[in-house]
Design a protein around this motif. Structure first.
Motif, PDB file in Angstrom:
ATOM      1  N   MET A   1      15.287  -4.334  11.621  1.00 53.98           N
ATOM      2  CA  MET A   1      14.708  -4.435  10.291  1.00 53.98           C
ATOM      3  C   MET A   1      13.296  -3.844  10.285  1.00 53.98           C
ATOM      4  SD  MET A   1      16.581  -5.520   7.997  1.00 53.98           S
ATOM      5  CE  MET A   1      16.380  -6.389   6.522  1.00 53.98           C
ATOM      6  N   THR A   2      12.993  -3.140   9.251  1.00 51.14           N
ATOM      7  CA  THR A   2      11.674  -2.547   9.099  1.00 51.14           C
ATOM      8  C   THR A   2      10.693  -3.613   8.622  1.00 51.14           C
ATOM      9  OG1 THR A   2      12.571  -0.386   8.602  1.00 51.14           O
ATOM     10  CG2 THR A   2      10.361  -0.835   7.811  1.00 51.14           C
ATOM     11  N   ASP A   3       9.535  -3.662   9.241  1.00 53.70           N
ATOM     12  CA  ASP A   3       8.466  -4.562   8.822  1.00 53.70           C
ATOM     13  C   ASP A   3       7.717  -3.885   7.679  1.00 53.70           C
ATOM     14  OD1 ASP A   3       5.988  -5.860   8.495  1.00 53.70           O
ATOM     15  OD2 ASP A   3       6.006  -6.535  10.575  1.00 53.70           O
ATOM     16  N   VAL A   4       7.930  -4.357   6.452  1.00 53.31           N
ATOM     17  CA  VAL A   4       7.344  -3.737   5.267  1.00 53.31           C
ATOM     18  C   VAL A   4       5.819  -3.761   5.320  1.00 53.31           C
ATOM     19  CG1 VAL A   4       7.167  -3.875   2.746  1.00 53.31           C
ATOM     20  CG2 VAL A   4       9.376  -4.206   3.858  1.00 53.31           C
ATOM     21  N   HIS A   5       5.264  -4.838   5.826  1.00 53.53           N
ATOM     22  CA  HIS A   5       3.801  -4.929   5.929  1.00 53.53           C
ATOM     23  C   HIS A   5       3.252  -3.802   6.812  1.00 53.53           C
ATOM     24  CE1 HIS A   5      -0.186  -6.669   6.137  1.00 53.53           C
ATOM     25  NE2 HIS A   5      -0.124  -6.575   7.446  1.00 53.53           N
ATOM     26  N   ASN A   6       3.864  -3.585   7.973  1.00 48.57           N
ATOM     27  CA  ASN A   6       3.420  -2.511   8.867  1.00 48.57           C
ATOM     28  C   ASN A   6       3.639  -1.135   8.246  1.00 48.57           C
ATOM     29  OD1 ASN A   6       2.506  -4.211  10.861  1.00 48.57           O
ATOM     30  ND2 ASN A   6       4.393  -4.123  12.040  1.00 48.57           N
ATOM     31  N   PHE A   7       4.739  -0.966   7.532  1.00 46.55           N
ATOM     32  CA  PHE A   7       5.012   0.302   6.852  1.00 46.55           C
ATOM     33  C   PHE A   7       3.923   0.603   5.820  1.00 46.55           C
ATOM     34  CE2 PHE A   7       7.143   2.327   3.114  1.00 46.55           C
ATOM     35  CZ  PHE A   7       7.229   3.602   3.636  1.00 46.55           C
ATOM     36  N   ARG A   8       3.603  -0.377   5.002  1.00 48.73           N
ATOM     37  CA  ARG A   8       2.563  -0.191   3.974  1.00 48.73           C
ATOM     38  C   ARG A   8       1.212   0.122   4.625  1.00 48.73           C
ATOM     39  NH1 ARG A   8       3.625  -2.849  -1.287  1.00 48.73           N
ATOM     40  NH2 ARG A   8       1.372  -3.106  -1.369  1.00 48.73           N
ATOM     41  N   ARG A   9       0.870  -0.627   5.651  1.00 51.26           N
ATOM     42  CA  ARG A   9      -0.405  -0.428   6.352  1.00 51.26           C
ATOM     43  C   ARG A   9      -0.474   0.979   6.951  1.00 51.26           C
ATOM     44  NH1 ARG A   9      -1.525  -2.326  11.837  1.00 51.26           N
ATOM     45  NH2 ARG A   9       0.662  -2.652  11.631  1.00 51.26           N
ATOM     46  N   ALA A  10       0.626   1.423   7.558  1.00 53.72           N
ATOM     47  CA  ALA A  10       0.667   2.756   8.159  1.00 53.72           C
ATOM     48  C   ALA A  10       0.542   3.850   7.094  1.00 53.72           C
ATOM     49  CB  ALA A  10       1.952   2.938   8.957  1.00 53.72           C
ATOM     50  N   CYS A  11       1.158   3.657   5.932  1.00 50.42           N
ATOM     51  CA  CYS A  11       1.043   4.646   4.853  1.00 50.42           C
ATOM     52  C   CYS A  11      -0.409   4.769   4.381  1.00 50.42           C
ATOM     53  CB  CYS A  11       1.949   4.282   3.681  1.00 50.42           C
ATOM     54  SG  CYS A  11       3.702   4.605   3.982  1.00 50.42           S
ATOM     55  N   TYR A  12      -1.081   3.643   4.214  1.00 53.14           N
ATOM     56  CA  TYR A  12      -2.497   3.688   3.806  1.00 53.14           C
ATOM     57  C   TYR A  12      -3.345   4.398   4.864  1.00 53.14           C
ATOM     58  CZ  TYR A  12      -2.121   0.776  -0.360  1.00 53.14           C
ATOM     59  OH  TYR A  12      -1.829   0.306  -1.614  1.00 53.14           O
ATOM     60  N   ALA A  13      -3.132   4.068   6.118  1.00 48.30           N
ATOM     61  CA  ALA A  13      -3.919   4.681   7.190  1.00 48.30           C
ATOM     62  C   ALA A  13      -3.598   6.174   7.314  1.00 48.30           C
ATOM     63  CB  ALA A  13      -3.646   3.968   8.513  1.00 48.30           C
ATOM     64  N   ALA A  14      -2.333   6.552   7.200  1.00 48.51           N
ATOM     65  CA  ALA A  14      -1.944   7.965   7.282  1.00 48.51           C
ATOM     66  C   ALA A  14      -2.527   8.744   6.110  1.00 48.51           C
ATOM     67  CB  ALA A  14      -0.425   8.095   7.318  1.00 48.51           C
ATOM     68  N   ALA A  15      -2.537   8.146   4.937  1.00 45.82           N
ATOM     69  CA  ALA A  15      -3.126   8.815   3.769  1.00 45.82           C
ATOM     70  C   ALA A  15      -4.613   9.076   4.004  1.00 45.82           C
ATOM     71  CB  ALA A  15      -2.913   7.966   2.513  1.00 45.82           C
ATOM     72  N   ARG A  16      -5.325   8.084   4.509  1.00 40.38           N
ATOM     73  CA  ARG A  16      -6.762   8.266   4.785  1.00 40.38           C
ATOM     74  C   ARG A  16      -6.992   9.370   5.806  1.00 40.38           C
ATOM     75  NH1 ARG A  16      -6.721   2.662   4.548  1.00 40.38           N
ATOM     76  NH2 ARG A  16      -6.585   2.498   6.804  1.00 40.38           N
ATOM     77  N   ARG A  17      -6.189   9.379   6.864  1.00 37.91           N
ATOM     78  CA  ARG A  17      -6.348  10.378   7.929  1.00 37.91           C
ATOM     79  C   ARG A  17      -6.050  11.803   7.462  1.00 37.91           C
ATOM     80  NH1 ARG A  17      -3.836   7.843  13.518  1.00 37.91           N
ATOM     81  NH2 ARG A  17      -5.098   5.943  13.504  1.00 37.91           N
ATOM     82  N   THR A  18      -5.212  11.932   6.451  1.00 40.71           N
ATOM     83  CA  THR A  18      -4.780  13.266   6.025  1.00 40.71           C
ATOM     84  C   THR A  18      -5.344  13.678   4.663  1.00 40.71           C
ATOM     85  OG1 THR A  18      -2.731  12.341   5.090  1.00 40.71           O
ATOM     86  CG2 THR A  18      -2.647  13.151   7.382  1.00 40.71           C
ATOM     87  N   GLY A  19      -6.288  12.904   4.150  1.00 39.84           N
ATOM     88  CA  GLY A  19      -6.935  13.267   2.889  1.00 39.84           C
ATOM     89  C   GLY A  19      -6.139  12.952   1.641  1.00 39.84           C
ATOM     90  N   GLY A  20      -5.217  12.016   1.750  1.00 39.55           N
ATOM     91  CA  GLY A  20      -4.406  11.636   0.597  1.00 39.55           C
ATOM     92  C   GLY A  20      -4.767  10.257   0.082  1.00 39.55           C
ATOM     93  N   LYS A  21      -4.069   9.854  -0.966  1.00 45.71           N
ATOM     94  CA  LYS A  21      -4.278   8.535  -1.571  1.00 45.71           C
ATOM     95  C   LYS A  21      -2.917   7.938  -1.905  1.00 45.71           C
ATOM     96  CE  LYS A  21      -6.243   6.144  -5.456  1.00 45.71           C
ATOM     97  NZ  LYS A  21      -6.675   6.192  -6.815  1.00 45.71           N
ATOM     98  N   VAL A  22      -2.689   6.693  -1.480  1.00 44.49           N
ATOM     99  CA  VAL A  22      -1.432   6.016  -1.791  1.00 44.49           C
ATOM    100  C   VAL A  22      -1.391   5.715  -3.291  1.00 44.49           C
ATOM    101  CG1 VAL A  22      -0.049   3.934  -1.441  1.00 44.49           C
ATOM    102  CG2 VAL A  22      -1.164   5.031   0.516  1.00 44.49           C
ATOM    103  N   LEU A  23      -0.307   6.146  -3.927  1.00 47.86           N
ATOM    104  CA  LEU A  23      -0.119   5.894  -5.357  1.00 47.86           C
ATOM    105  C   LEU A  23       0.663   4.621  -5.617  1.00 47.86           C
ATOM    106  CD1 LEU A  23       0.865   9.428  -6.713  1.00 47.86           C
ATOM    107  CD2 LEU A  23      -1.360   8.302  -6.809  1.00 47.86           C
ATOM    108  N   GLU A  24       1.752   4.459  -4.877  1.00 46.76           N
ATOM    109  CA  GLU A  24       2.617   3.301  -5.094  1.00 46.76           C
ATOM    110  C   GLU A  24       3.609   3.168  -3.948  1.00 46.76           C
ATOM    111  OE1 GLU A  24       6.014   3.555  -7.946  1.00 46.76           O
ATOM    112  OE2 GLU A  24       5.180   5.536  -8.412  1.00 46.76           O
ATOM    113  N   PHE A  25       4.256   2.014  -3.926  1.00 47.11           N
ATOM    114  CA  PHE A  25       5.348   1.769  -2.993  1.00 47.11           C
ATOM    115  C   PHE A  25       6.593   1.452  -3.810  1.00 47.11           C
ATOM    116  CE2 PHE A  25       1.720   1.061  -0.307  1.00 47.11           C
ATOM    117  CZ  PHE A  25       2.104   1.679   0.866  1.00 47.11           C
ATOM    118  N   ARG A  26       7.696   2.012  -3.380  1.00 45.28           N
ATOM    119  CA  ARG A  26       8.999   1.708  -3.969  1.00 45.28           C
ATOM    120  C   ARG A  26       9.811   1.021  -2.882  1.00 45.28           C
ATOM    121  NH1 ARG A  26      10.016   7.571  -6.875  1.00 45.28           N
ATOM    122  NH2 ARG A  26       8.270   7.396  -8.343  1.00 45.28           N
TER     123      ARG A  26
END
Length: 139
Positions: A1-26
């Motif tokens: 099972m995927t840990d949604v909390h870790n997935f969300r945290r990783a998306c925010y961190a990856a966005a910061r590292r690559t110059g992006g901004k998280v818009l939403e989660f589906r």
């Protein structure tokens, strides 16, 4: 099972590292789809980080437009995208996940390599690519 909390945290961190901004989660909370998405906006485009719910598989795809008025959702196969910097960031942030590249996702599907996918689903849905088999809207 995927840990949604870790997935969300990783998306925010990856966005910061690559110059992006998280818009939403589906987040998938029903039978379909079998994956979650985090949408990250960049100056030139928006990308969806797709993460399967039952295994640690990640991919980058074009985000879908959802028609809330007509009651239809996003059910066609995903269109996968190439984003090497984002993939590299996700691989670092989620080392226990398998980050799939565009050529793998658009490549042929070999059922013997993926025994966790139901043979009945494969027979019925007939995925043409690995991406279709792993990230889908099968019920």
């Amino acid at each position: 099972m995927t840990d949604v909390h870790n997935f969300r945290r990783a998306c925010y961190a990856a966005a910061r590292r690559t110059g992006g901004k998280v818009l939403e989660f589906r987040l998938a909370d029903d039978v379909i789809p079998n994956f979650h998405q985090g949408l990250i906006a960049y100056d030139e485009r928006t990308l969806a980080v797709a993460c399967t719910r039952d295994s640690a598989m990640l991919a980058i795809a074009e985000p879908r437009t959802i028609d809330f008025v007509g009651g239809t959702g996003e059910s066609d196969p995903l269109t996968f995208a190439d984003a090497p910097e984002l993939l590299a960031a996700l691989a670092t942030l989620l080392p226990s996940s398998r980050v799939l590249i565009l050529s793998e996702l658009n490549g042929p599907f070999d059922a013997t390599t993926w025994p966790h996918i139901s043979p009945d689903d494969i027979k019925y849905w007939r995925p043409g690519t690995l991406g279709e088999a792993l990230f889908n809207y099968w019920d």
